[in-house]
Design a protein around this motif. Structure first.
Motif, PDB file in Angstrom:
ATOM      1  N   VAL A 189       0.888  -1.384  -0.062  1.00 48.53           N
ATOM      2  CA  VAL A 189       0.179  -0.106  -0.283  1.00 48.53           C
ATOM      3  C   VAL A 189       1.091   1.232  -0.072  1.00 48.53           C
ATOM      4  CG1 VAL A 189      -2.099   1.038   1.008  1.00 48.53           C
ATOM      5  CG2 VAL A 189      -1.628  -1.255   0.977  1.00 48.53           C
ATOM      6  N   TYR A 190       0.882   2.241  -1.230  1.00 48.58           N
ATOM      7  CA  TYR A 190       1.454   3.170  -1.107  1.00 48.58           C
ATOM      8  C   TYR A 190       1.574   4.930  -0.039  1.00 48.58           C
ATOM      9  CZ  TYR A 190       4.473   1.030  -5.126  1.00 48.58           C
ATOM     10  OH  TYR A 190       5.341   0.465  -5.757  1.00 48.58           O
ATOM     11  N   ASN A 191       1.473   5.094   0.409  1.00 49.72           N
ATOM     12  CA  ASN A 191       1.679   6.929   0.809  1.00 49.72           C
ATOM     13  C   ASN A 191       1.204   7.882  -0.378  1.00 49.72           C
ATOM     14  OD1 ASN A 191       0.914   8.722   2.247  1.00 49.72           O
ATOM     15  ND2 ASN A 191       3.029   8.992   3.618  1.00 49.72           N
ATOM     16  N   VAL A 192       0.755   8.195  -0.364  1.00 49.64           N
ATOM     17  CA  VAL A 192      -0.301   8.875  -1.556  1.00 49.64           C
ATOM     18  C   VAL A 192       0.328  10.941  -0.830  1.00 49.64           C
ATOM     19  CG1 VAL A 192      -1.290   8.427  -2.844  1.00 49.64           C
ATOM     20  CG2 VAL A 192      -2.070   9.833  -0.977  1.00 49.64           C
ATOM     21  N   SER A 193       0.964  11.870  -1.585  1.00 48.51           N
ATOM     22  CA  SER A 193       0.724  12.973  -1.309  1.00 48.51           C
ATOM     23  C   SER A 193      -0.465  14.416  -0.967  1.00 48.51           C
ATOM     24  CB  SER A 193       2.210  13.775  -2.424  1.00 48.51           C
ATOM     25  OG  SER A 193       1.846  13.536  -4.050  1.00 48.51           O
ATOM     26  N   LYS A 194      -1.298  13.523  -2.069  1.00 47.52           N
ATOM     27  CA  LYS A 194      -2.438  13.987  -1.634  1.00 47.52           C
ATOM     28  C   LYS A 194      -3.619  13.720  -1.717  1.00 47.52           C
ATOM     29  CE  LYS A 194      -1.632  18.544  -3.648  1.00 47.52           C
ATOM     30  NZ  LYS A 194      -1.338  18.839  -5.328  1.00 47.52           N
ATOM     31  N   MET A 195      -4.605  13.063  -1.199  1.00 52.66           N
ATOM     32  CA  MET A 195      -6.128  12.478  -1.028  1.00 52.66           C
ATOM     33  C   MET A 195      -6.906  13.575  -2.562  1.00 52.66           C
ATOM     34  SD  MET A 195      -6.102  12.032   3.042  1.00 52.66           S
ATOM     35  CE  MET A 195      -7.692  10.510   2.686  1.00 52.66           C
ATOM     36  N   GLU A 196      -6.059  13.137  -3.640  1.00 53.70           N
ATOM     37  CA  GLU A 196      -6.775  13.282  -4.605  1.00 53.70           C
ATOM     38  C   GLU A 196      -6.828  12.324  -6.242  1.00 53.70           C
ATOM     39  OE1 GLU A 196      -5.372  17.840  -6.017  1.00 53.70           O
ATOM     40  OE2 GLU A 196      -5.771  18.474  -4.129  1.00 53.70           O
TER      41      GLU A 196
ATOM     42  N   ARG B 233      -4.931   3.397  -0.762  1.00 54.59           N
ATOM     43  CA  ARG B 233      -2.984   3.990  -0.750  1.00 54.59           C
ATOM     44  C   ARG B 233      -4.286   4.323   1.100  1.00 54.59           C
ATOM     45  NH1 ARG B 233      -3.419   2.829  -5.125  1.00 54.59           N
ATOM     46  NH2 ARG B 233      -1.903   3.526  -6.998  1.00 54.59           N
ATOM     47  N   TYR B 234      -2.939   4.516   1.644  1.00 55.86           N
ATOM     48  CA  TYR B 234      -2.666   5.297   3.119  1.00 55.86           C
ATOM     49  C   TYR B 234      -1.964   7.407   2.916  1.00 55.86           C
ATOM     50  CZ  TYR B 234       2.267   4.791   4.011  1.00 55.86           C
ATOM     51  OH  TYR B 234       3.409   4.477   4.202  1.00 55.86           O
ATOM     52  N   PHE B 235      -2.550   7.618   3.335  1.00 55.71           N
ATOM     53  CA  PHE B 235      -1.997   9.417   3.617  1.00 55.71           C
ATOM     54  C   PHE B 235      -1.488   9.182   4.957  1.00 55.71           C
ATOM     55  CE2 PHE B 235      -2.029  13.622   4.636  1.00 55.71           C
ATOM     56  CZ  PHE B 235      -1.126  14.374   3.667  1.00 55.71           C
ATOM     57  N   SER B 236      -0.089   9.914   4.926  1.00 55.28           N
ATOM     58  CA  SER B 236       0.580  10.212   6.659  1.00 55.28           C
ATOM     59  C   SER B 236       1.321  11.152   6.097  1.00 55.28           C
ATOM     60  CB  SER B 236       1.741   8.818   6.836  1.00 55.28           C
ATOM     61  OG  SER B 236       2.475   9.801   7.876  1.00 55.28           O
ATOM     62  N   ASP B 237       1.943  12.462   6.732  1.00 57.04           N
ATOM     63  CA  ASP B 237       2.593  13.422   7.004  1.00 57.04           C
ATOM     64  C   ASP B 237       3.126  13.574   7.822  1.00 57.04           C
ATOM     65  OD1 ASP B 237       0.573  15.080   8.067  1.00 57.04           O
ATOM     66  OD2 ASP B 237       0.242  16.128   6.178  1.00 57.04           O
ATOM     67  N   LYS B 238       3.273  14.825   8.673  1.00 61.49           N
ATOM     68  CA  LYS B 238       4.435  15.500   9.715  1.00 61.49           C
ATOM     69  C   LYS B 238       3.147  15.215  10.463  1.00 61.49           C
ATOM     70  CE  LYS B 238       8.550  17.701   8.407  1.00 61.49           C
ATOM     71  NZ  LYS B 238       8.807  18.126   7.043  1.00 61.49           N
ATOM     72  N   ASN B 239       1.951  15.493  10.073  1.00 56.51           N
ATOM     73  CA  ASN B 239       1.074  16.204  11.212  1.00 56.51           C
ATOM     74  C   ASN B 239      -0.221  14.877  11.649  1.00 56.51           C
ATOM     75  OD1 ASN B 239       2.559  18.957  11.419  1.00 56.51           O
ATOM     76  ND2 ASN B 239       1.773  19.631   9.761  1.00 56.51           N
TER      77      ASN B 239
END
Length: 430
Positions: free
Chosen positions: A284-291, A354-360
């Protein structure tokens, strides 16, 4: 056992666009049983050939390219006439004979009135040999371990009948909610490997299940060591054995350094690719934007790897059955729940989750449904806290936002809470 894939095979049989069918999937997920069951129930007869057990079969395909000649020879070996569209021709362990795999294209071109179905374990190995892979000339069908609905149908048909009828926004009576949650807990322990499910139905003995899971993992690890392609078998094994530790980390993101100190992408990339192609791991890849479209925002260097069967992951992690059955919180509950959800999503949506993950913030899964983007939160218990999830909803007001947990099926403001046992019906309930 009733397998959902049978319906796909029925559709294949009657399709005007039918080509020879190849079933892909890890070892022991039930491909052989499925082909024979299909042949027995939907054809006048079937003939079965196994390239692993009958070595001399290979010579037929090594010396002949004409499918009609091949059919004549196979008829003699089987001792019965093979009729077009009435006899299902089954080739098992086809990865042992690349020439047979290659011959499927001649069946498509010159003898498509014969119905041919083939299966091979770890077909990912063959993807590396394009010469023998008849691209565009075959239909492909991925076969996975039993999903929760198939498991329920096999172990408790009466409860399954209720489950089947659950519709959108339906209140689920507490007695059924509790029984379905109990079945979900059993599924985490037993998983969907057919041998485990059959053993459970027959003996109801958790020790036997554990023993089968142990043996299956040994079989897979032996397969890795026998692999002598261009990917180092030791590295395949190291990646596979690191999965529990990878998922046990706070963010679950795959780290090459966790496989081996100082490990880098170039050391293990091919091993990961091989395990994913072979159907052993789900990435499962991380995405930079949920779009929309999600794949345009993949961070190819950031991903999580999950095991193809939740019962096997539970065994690999050494989780005691009592931890799952007694409502306790245990360290690995989150990853195990996510592994389960991912396993149930297979084949429901055309775009992989996918999943979404950033610093916050962190969103467990992101689904693309048409052009719509759906955030998903997974909880192993009844907990509702999910700051990142709630913040995303407050900022973006998505049409659907799903929380999977052990709570009942209901809507809380923008959030639809789906009990974990309904993951397999996600698309249906949107």
């Amino acid at each position: 056992m009733k397998r959902n894939a049978i319906q796909e095979l029925i559709n294949w049989k009657s399709s005007e666009e039918r080509k020879p069918m190849v079933l892909k999937g890890a070892r022991q997920v039930g491909k052989t049983w499925l082909m024979k069951e299909f042949g027995q129930n939907y054809y006048g007869s079937f003939v079965y050939f196994n390239f692993d057990e009958e070595d001399e079969l290979k010579s037929i395909f090594e010396t002949n390219k004409n499918p009609h000649r091949i059919i004549d020879l196979l008829s003699m070996i089987a001792g019965k006439k093979i009729h077009p569209s009435e006899t299902l021709i089954i080739f098992d362990e086809i990865q042992e004979c690349p020439e047979a795999l290659n011959t499927l294209k001649y069946f498509k071109e010159k003898a498509n009135d014969y119905h041919v179905i083939a299966a091979g374990s770890l077909l990912g190995m063959l993807l590396a040999k394009p010469k023998s892979y008849p691209v565009g000339m075959i239909n492909l069908l991925d076969i996975f371990p039993l999903t929760f609905d198939e498991f329920l149908n096999a172990t408790d048909p009466a409860l399954y009948a209720y489950y089947e009828c659950i519709q959108k926004n339906q209140a689920i009576e507490e007695i059924f909610h509790n029984r379905l949650l109990e079945a979900y807990n059993y599924y985490l322990i037993i998983g969907g490997m057919p041998e485990c499910v059959v053993s459970w139905i027959k003996y109801k003995d958790p020790t036997k299940i554990s023993q089968i899971q142990h043996e299956l993992i040994e079989v897979y690890e032996n397969d890795f060591s026998k692999h002598n392609g261009k990917v180092n078998s030791g590295r395949i094994l190291m990646v596979f054995r690191s999965i529990v530790a990878q998922l046990g980390k706070p963010n679950e993101k795959f780290m090459y350094g966790a496989v081996r100190e100082g490990g880098r992408a170039r050391d293990f990339e091919e091993a990961i690719e091989w395990l994913v192609s072979a159907g052993m791991l789900n990435r499962v890849y991380n995405v930079s934007k949920m779009e929309h479209p999600l794949s345009a925002f993949d961070k190819l260097d950031q991903f999580k790897l999950f095991v193809f069967d939740t019962g096997l992951l539970k065994h690999m992690a050494g989780i005691d059955n009592s931890a799952i059955l007694l409502k306790t919180d245990y360290q690995f509950k989150g990853p195990l729940t996510e592994n389960y959800i991912l396993q149930q999503f297979h084949g429901q949506f055309t775009v992989e989750p996918r999943y979404f993950s950033d610093k916050n913030s962190e969103i467990d899964f992101v689904l693309q449904y048409g052009t719509e983007i759906i955030p998903i939160e997974t909880k192993g218990g009844e907990d509702k806290s999910a700051p990142s999830f709630k913040k995303y909803i407050a900022n973006h007001h998505p049409e659907h936002a799903l929380r999977f947990s052990k709570r009942g099926y209901r809507k809380d403001g923008y959030i639809t809470n789906l009990p974990l046992y309904l993951a397999r019906k996600t698309k249906e309930l949107l």
